[in-house]
Design an enzyme around this catalytic site. Structure first.
Site, short mmCIF file in Angstrom:
data_model
loop_
_atom_site.label_atom_id
_atom_site.label_comp_id
_atom_site.label_asym_id
_atom_site.label_seq_id
_atom_site.Cartn_x
_atom_site.Cartn_y
_atom_site.Cartn_z
N ASN A 45 -4.94 14.67 -5.83
CA ASN A 45 -6.29 14.33 -5.42
C ASN A 45 -7.15 14.01 -6.64
O ASN A 45 -6.95 14.56 -7.72
CB ASN A 45 -6.92 15.41 -4.53
CG ASN A 45 -6.94 16.80 -5.13
OD1 ASN A 45 -6.02 17.21 -5.83
ND2 ASN A 45 -7.99 17.54 -4.84
N ILE A 46 -8.08 13.09 -6.45
CA ILE A 46 -8.94 12.61 -7.52
C ILE A 46 -10.37 12.62 -7.00
O ILE A 46 -10.70 11.88 -6.07
CB ILE A 46 -8.54 11.19 -7.96
CG1 ILE A 46 -7.06 11.18 -8.38
CG2 ILE A 46 -9.45 10.69 -9.08
CD1 ILE A 46 -6.45 9.80 -8.46
N ASN A 48 -14.70 12.57 -7.39
CA ASN A 48 -15.75 11.80 -8.03
C ASN A 48 -17.07 12.41 -7.59
O ASN A 48 -17.17 12.93 -6.48
CB ASN A 48 -15.65 10.33 -7.59
CG ASN A 48 -16.58 9.43 -8.33
OD1 ASN A 48 -17.77 9.39 -8.04
ND2 ASN A 48 -16.05 8.71 -9.30
N ALA A 50 -19.57 10.98 -6.54
CA ALA A 50 -19.90 10.33 -5.27
C ALA A 50 -18.73 10.63 -4.33
O ALA A 50 -17.72 9.96 -4.34
CB ALA A 50 -20.08 8.83 -5.46
N CYS A 56 -7.53 11.57 -1.63
CA CYS A 56 -6.63 12.70 -1.43
C CYS A 56 -5.26 12.42 -2.04
O CYS A 56 -4.86 11.28 -2.22
CB CYS A 56 -6.46 12.97 0.06
SG CYS A 56 -7.98 13.45 0.90
N GLU A 58 -2.32 12.82 -0.70
CA GLU A 58 -1.42 12.15 0.23
C GLU A 58 -1.63 10.64 0.20
O GLU A 58 -0.67 9.86 0.12
CB GLU A 58 -1.63 12.65 1.66
CG GLU A 58 -1.44 14.14 1.84
CD GLU A 58 -2.73 14.94 1.68
OE1 GLU A 58 -3.41 14.82 0.64
OE2 GLU A 58 -3.05 15.70 2.61
N CYS A 89 -5.97 15.92 5.75
CA CYS A 89 -7.24 15.65 6.42
C CYS A 89 -7.05 14.53 7.45
O CYS A 89 -6.00 13.90 7.51
CB CYS A 89 -8.30 15.26 5.39
SG CYS A 89 -8.11 13.61 4.69
N CYS A 92 -6.14 11.07 5.95
CA CYS A 92 -4.74 11.00 5.52
C CYS A 92 -3.80 10.91 6.71
O CYS A 92 -2.81 10.18 6.68
CB CYS A 92 -4.39 12.20 4.64
SG CYS A 92 -5.16 12.12 3.01
#
Length: 131
Positions: A45-46, A48, A50, A56, A58, A89, A92
């Site tokens: 996961n990355i 930000n 915002a 995610c 996945e 989620c 995903c």
């Protein structure tokens, strides 16, 4: 799925989790995608600042597979550090369902607890292109 392959997917997802960029939530997730060709693609996961542009683990792994020309996804393993297996989620789940109803979703935690379901079980009646 063979236990050896499942174990390798979980191992790759656990390794990918270490690369997660989570300065806001500190909730690190790793994923590994197995394609029909036998290739494995990983993702983390990355985050930000915002939040709407976060990605995610996945989806990162799936997008990597797709960008490399692989569209036949067989399984996705998801690993995070929480008390029960980590579930994908809704976004995903929708992305997974785009590539098959029978994708095996292996949901785990760092303690080795595991739940395995098909994407169709996790997102029954998913929105899809009518054929």
């Amino acid at each position: 799925m063979k236990k050896k392959v499942e174990g390798k997917l979980i191992e790759k997802a656990t390794q990918a989790r270490k690369n997660a960029y989570t300065p806001y939530s500190n909730f690190k997730v790793g994923a590994a995608v197995l394609t029909a060709s036998g290739n494995i693609y990983t993702g983390c996961n990355i985050e930000n600042s915002a939040y709407s542009v976060c990605n995610c683990a996945e989806r990162t792994a799936i997008f990597k597979a797709i960008s490399e020309g692989e569209q036949d996804i067989k399984a996705v393993a998801i690993v995070a550090d929480q008390s029960k297996p980590t579930t994908p989620c809704g976004s995903c789940r929708q992305v997974m369902s785009e590539f098959g109803d029978d994708i095996e979703v292996i949901m785990t935690n760092l303690d080795g607890d595991k739940v395995v379901k098909s994407i169709d079980e996790l997102l029954w009646g998913a929105f899809k292109l009518e054929e």
